[in-house]
Scaffold this active site. Sequence first.
Site, PDB file in Angstrom:
ATOM      1  N   GLU A 128       0.829  -1.215  -0.005  1.00 17.27           N
ATOM      2  CA  GLU A 128      -0.050   0.043   0.080  1.00 17.27           C
ATOM      3  C   GLU A 128       0.757   1.210  -0.164  1.00 17.27           C
ATOM      4  O   GLU A 128       0.466   2.056  -0.731  1.00 17.27           O
ATOM      5  CB  GLU A 128      -0.873  -0.037   1.208  1.00 17.27           C
ATOM      6  CG  GLU A 128      -2.143  -0.957   1.028  1.00 17.27           C
ATOM      7  CD  GLU A 128      -1.795  -2.433   1.327  1.00 17.27           C
ATOM      8  OE1 GLU A 128      -2.663  -3.225   1.059  1.00 17.27           O
ATOM      9  OE2 GLU A 128      -0.501  -2.723   1.848  1.00 17.27           O
ATOM     10  N   HIS A 198     -11.272  -6.246   7.944  1.00 19.56           N
ATOM     11  CA  HIS A 198     -12.040  -6.116   6.731  1.00 19.56           C
ATOM     12  C   HIS A 198     -13.177  -5.466   7.198  1.00 19.56           C
ATOM     13  O   HIS A 198     -14.070  -5.369   6.573  1.00 19.56           O
ATOM     14  CB  HIS A 198     -12.206  -7.156   5.956  1.00 19.56           C
ATOM     15  CG  HIS A 198     -11.230  -8.016   5.534  1.00 19.56           C
ATOM     16  ND1 HIS A 198     -10.248  -9.072   6.209  1.00 19.56           N
ATOM     17  CD2 HIS A 198     -10.393  -7.864   4.259  1.00 19.56           C
ATOM     18  CE1 HIS A 198      -9.545  -9.397   5.412  1.00 19.56           C
ATOM     19  NE2 HIS A 198      -9.427  -8.672   4.486  1.00 19.56           N
TER      20      HIS A 198
END
Length: 321
Positions: A128, A198
């Site tokens: 990321e 998540h």
Amino acid sequence: MLRLYSASRRFGLLKCAKLRRAYSAVADAGVEPVRGMDLGVAHSKLLLRSVAAVRNSAELQTLGVADGETRKMNMCQAINDALRLTLTTDDTAVVFGEDVAFGGVFRCSVGLADEFGGERVFNTPLTEQGIAGFGIGMAAMGHTSIAEIQFADYIFPAFDQLANEAAKFRYRSGNEFNAGGLTVRTPSAAVGHGGHYHSQSPEAFFAHVPGLKVVVPRSAVQAKGLLMSAIRDPNPTIVFEPKILYRSAVEQVPVDDYMLPLSQAEILKPGADVTVVGYGSQIYVLENAIQMIERDMPGVSCELIDLRTIMPYDAETVAQS
């Protein structure tokens, strides 16, 4: 280390797939009523479910798309439509991220690599920080840089790049350089079974970073229009997409190119006594809360405001309410 980290994340996705537990589910119209009320996005009165609702939308009328062609889309499809329009109309636009070339884990970029080629829609390594840094570099060189962070929970390694580089590049260089062409999309928030990696909603961290804009849409029509604006805005922008709405928020969406204004809240329901402010998927919870209040407390009138952009937010609309 990187291989082990990547493998653990891949295993998590594969495990979820084997269990047949989708991260974004369709609207469940079979949910039991609570105190006699039908709750949730499946029963929301805020969605533009019909062509007539689109025609009657004052905002879409102002944008000149209310009377044009519409197509039934969920939020995922509306995002895909915005990306396709951008790639079609902007030769400098590129879309990249983990697994985006085959459509992404939520299928928001499905078909784009086939249509526009691997040089404009491509996969990245699972890093990321690298995705954000690469996106900043592409934007600084004049590209329309559209990055996807596969889950908002994993955006934290990119925080330094976004907060200390993308947000400050223009100021730091005395307006000689900027990363205004950068847009970061990322699925966020809970769906009820995503676990601690998540399910997070990290937009508050970025809402305190001068130089960034932060957007959270509530529906398909909103997602397309706000994403188009985010991509074309001359400032780096992060769009947090509530993944529970990807397939549950379904509307008639104008097929034409349109842009909903950033930093402009929308009054979804006028009221005189109480102001209720929210954004994203929580709008439907607030809608239900208002319905209960007004049913159980006759005479009380609540105003519901969707911020849409939470940095910089529309303080004037909230204050006037």
